[in-house]
Motif scaffolding. Structure first.
Motif, short mmCIF file in Angstrom:
data_model
loop_
_atom_site.label_atom_id
_atom_site.label_comp_id
_atom_site.label_asym_id
_atom_site.label_seq_id
_atom_site.Cartn_x
_atom_site.Cartn_y
_atom_site.Cartn_z
N ALA A 1 0.83 -1.21 0.00
CA ALA A 1 0.00 0.00 0.00
C ALA A 1 0.86 1.26 0.00
N VAL A 2 1.92 1.26 0.82
CA VAL A 2 2.82 2.42 0.87
C VAL A 2 3.56 2.58 -0.45
N ALA A 3 4.02 1.46 -1.05
CA ALA A 3 4.72 1.53 -2.33
C ALA A 3 3.80 2.06 -3.42
N LEU A 4 2.55 1.57 -3.45
CA LEU A 4 1.60 2.04 -4.45
C LEU A 4 1.30 3.51 -4.25
N MET A 5 1.16 3.94 -3.00
CA MET A 5 0.90 5.34 -2.72
C MET A 5 2.07 6.22 -3.13
N THR A 6 3.29 5.69 -3.02
CA THR A 6 4.46 6.44 -3.45
C THR A 6 4.43 6.68 -4.96
N VAL A 7 4.04 5.66 -5.71
CA VAL A 7 3.90 5.82 -7.17
C VAL A 7 2.80 6.82 -7.49
N VAL A 8 1.69 6.73 -6.75
CA VAL A 8 0.57 7.65 -6.96
C VAL A 8 1.02 9.10 -6.75
N VAL A 9 1.70 9.36 -5.65
CA VAL A 9 2.12 10.73 -5.34
C VAL A 9 3.17 11.20 -6.34
N PHE A 10 4.06 10.30 -6.77
CA PHE A 10 5.04 10.66 -7.81
C PHE A 10 4.34 11.12 -9.08
N LEU A 11 3.38 10.34 -9.59
CA LEU A 11 2.68 10.69 -10.81
C LEU A 11 1.83 11.95 -10.63
N LEU A 12 1.19 12.07 -9.46
CA LEU A 12 0.38 13.25 -9.19
C LEU A 12 1.23 14.52 -9.24
N TYR A 13 2.35 14.49 -8.54
CA TYR A 13 3.20 15.67 -8.49
C TYR A 13 3.98 15.89 -9.78
N PHE A 14 4.12 14.87 -10.60
CA PHE A 14 4.75 15.05 -11.91
C PHE A 14 3.98 16.07 -12.73
N THR A 15 2.67 16.18 -12.47
CA THR A 15 1.83 17.16 -13.17
C THR A 15 1.79 18.51 -12.47
N GLY A 16 2.37 18.62 -11.28
CA GLY A 16 2.10 19.75 -10.40
C GLY A 16 2.43 21.12 -10.97
N ALA A 17 3.52 21.24 -11.73
CA ALA A 17 3.89 22.55 -12.29
C ALA A 17 3.08 22.90 -13.52
N GLN A 18 2.49 21.89 -14.17
CA GLN A 18 1.94 22.10 -15.51
C GLN A 18 0.67 22.95 -15.54
N TYR A 19 -0.14 22.87 -14.51
CA TYR A 19 -1.39 23.63 -14.49
C TYR A 19 -1.11 25.13 -14.59
N TRP A 20 -0.13 25.57 -13.82
CA TRP A 20 0.24 26.98 -13.81
C TRP A 20 0.82 27.41 -15.16
N LEU A 21 1.58 26.53 -15.79
CA LEU A 21 2.24 26.87 -17.05
C LEU A 21 1.25 26.89 -18.21
N ILE A 22 0.28 26.00 -18.20
CA ILE A 22 -0.74 26.01 -19.26
C ILE A 22 -1.53 27.31 -19.21
N VAL A 23 -1.97 27.70 -18.02
CA VAL A 23 -2.71 28.96 -17.88
C VAL A 23 -1.82 30.15 -18.24
N GLY A 24 -0.53 30.07 -17.91
CA GLY A 24 0.39 31.14 -18.25
C GLY A 24 0.53 31.37 -19.74
N GLU A 25 0.31 30.32 -20.54
CA GLU A 25 0.35 30.46 -21.99
C GLU A 25 -0.96 30.98 -22.56
N ALA A 26 -2.03 30.88 -21.80
CA ALA A 26 -3.36 31.23 -22.32
C ALA A 26 -3.78 32.66 -22.00
N VAL A 27 -3.09 33.34 -21.07
CA VAL A 27 -3.53 34.67 -20.65
C VAL A 27 -2.34 35.63 -20.65
N PRO A 28 -2.60 36.94 -20.73
CA PRO A 28 -1.52 37.92 -20.66
C PRO A 28 -0.87 37.94 -19.27
N GLY A 29 0.40 38.31 -19.23
CA GLY A 29 1.11 38.35 -17.96
C GLY A 29 0.49 39.28 -16.94
N SER A 30 -0.11 40.39 -17.41
CA SER A 30 -0.70 41.35 -16.48
C SER A 30 -1.97 40.83 -15.82
#
Length: 444
Positions: A344-373
């Motif tokens: 269970a702990v090993a599986l949760m470690t993989v889950v958190v790894f994959l979850l956080y692998f996406t962590g920066a991307q949400y901010w970057l996608i929105v950053g490309e869609a809107v003006p900096g201001s």
């Protein structure tokens, strides 16, 4: 300070002040998540002392999110208006004070109020971090910078978990002392933040002309650019209707649902369902956080590499979210069916790894869609919507665990939420205009 020409920059040695800013942001976010982890580790003792049901304690956990969610937007709006350095510094002081005051809780009502105030203090940190990184790094380094900065959050959980356990072990189960210690540390960290960080490179005395030219090489957002764009950009709320923005927000909601279920309830799951004692929790509770730290750092660097390789600034980040978030949901839904604690702990470690692998991307996608201001306000609104999961997930988890569905049903519900967000982003989340910052108009 204005951006120098390439000729001027080439004659001057390039400073590395942006990495000092990144390190400062890393440290403040590491403490931020260590502060959050305290209540998850202390939860079994708090529940026992006050005789809370899981459902009642779920309301205390959810109280944090009632204010954390709207203050994500408020923090982004304030960062656009007054600058991210000031907003982050004062937010760190506020959340640290209320971390310490958690030790003064004497029952349901007092803990509920303290957690509401604590959430307001912590709300701005993610949005303001994204604003700081956008101000301080060129586009080709931005994914790595956002990923590394946010990698501090699971690292804070990984470090905070054994530290809290050690403090409680050394004090015969005193759950109040860790809150006081972490609160004092937070005030000291905030003082250091004010010494090192400025809103933009143009304002910082340590930045050379060479570094400023490097940061501004691809017209990453700066205070000057934002001021020019204000006259042409649409009101911030108009950008919320863009498919790339609202589908990213829904996917981020699925991310947040799994994150907050894990953050608030996984230690309790290990203790109550898997029979882990407090000493063993120092290791087993920290292992998944290590996976998350690695995932965040690698996710940002990996998508930066894909952007350079493909020449596309959005598609690699979007599909990274779709694939990894879908896999996260499927694996998270199966945790309750795994027989052994180690599995269970090993599986949760993989889950958190994959979850956080996406962590920066949400901010970057929105950053490309809107003006900096408008970035702080729009990304803050995205975070406010996404983090409503931090209100709903802990509360519903308490009821689900107490119901006939139990832990297996809890994990299945989270999986469905994450998969829904991934599918919507896959089908509707395309950014049609590559660089809306320069155009100052919403994407079609």
């Amino acid at each position: 300070m204005t951006a120098p020409t390439s000729t001027e920059a080439s004659t001057e040695k390039r400073s590395r002040t942006r990495f000092a800013i990144l390190a400062s942001n890393f440290m403040i976010l590491m403490l931020n998540y260590a502060d959050r982890a305290v209540i998850g580790v202390a939860a079994p003792l708090i529940i026992t002392e006050f005789g809370f049901s899981n459902a009642a304690f779920g309301w205390i956990l959810a109280a944090f999110a009632f204010t954390y969610s709207p203050f994500g937007f408020i923090g982004g709006w304030l960062a656009d208006k007054f600058g991210p350095a000031k907003v982050m510094g004062w937010a760190a002081i506020a959340w640290s004070v209320f971390t310490a005051l958690t030790a003064a809780g004497v029952g349901f009502v007092s803990l509920l109020i303290i957690r509401l105030l604590f959430g307001a203090g912590e709300g701005p940190q993610a949005t303001v971090t994204a604003k700081v990184m956008h101000n301080w790094f060129p586009k080709k380094e931005l994914g790595t910078a956002v990923g590394i900065a946010n990698a501090a959050t699971p690292l804070g959980g990984a470090i905070g978990t054994p530290v809290v356990v050690a403090i409680m072990d050394a004090t015969q189960g005193n759950w109040r002392l860790p809150f006081i210690i972490f609160g004092v540390l937070g005030v000291l960290f905030a003082i250091g933040w004010f010494v090192v960080v400025r809103d933009t490179p143009e304002q910082h005395p340590w930045v050379s002309k060479g570094e400023l030219a490097h940061i501004r090489q691809d017209a990453a957002p700066a205070a000057e650019d934002d001021a020019d764009a204000d006259a042409n950009a649409e009101p911030w709320w108009r950008y919320l209707t863009l498919p790339a923005v609202w589908t990213t927000a829904v996917a981020f909601f699925g991310y947040a649902w799994i994150l907050w279920t894990f953050l608030n309830w996984f230690p309790t799951y290990l203790v109550n369902e898997r029979g882990i004692d407090l000493s063993d929790l120092a290791v087993t509770g920290a292992i998944p956080w290590v996976g998350g730290c690695i995932g965040l750092a690698l996710g940002g660097a990996f998508t930066d590499w894909l952007v350079r390789r493909t020449g596309k600034s959005v598609a690699p980040r979007r599909w990274t979210v779709v694939i990894c978030l879908a896999a996260t949901g499927l694996l998270f839904g199966s945790i309750g069916t795994v027989s052994g604690t180690g599995s269970a702990v090993a599986l949760m470690t993989v889950v958190v790894f994959l979850l956080y692998f996406t962590g920066a991307q949400y901010w970057l996608i929105v950053g490309e869609a809107v003006p900096g201001s408008r970035y702080g306000s729009v990304s803050g609104a995205m975070q406010m919507f996404a983090t409503t999961a931090s209100i709903i997930a802990p509360m519903i988890t308490g009821y689900l665990v107490d119901s006939s569905l139990g832990w297996t049903g809890t994990f299945t519900v989270a999986a469905v939420v994450a998969l829904t967000g991934a599918l919507l982003l896959a089908f509707f989340g395309r950014v049609r205009t590559p660089d809306t910052r320069q155009a100052g108009q919403p994407a079609s």
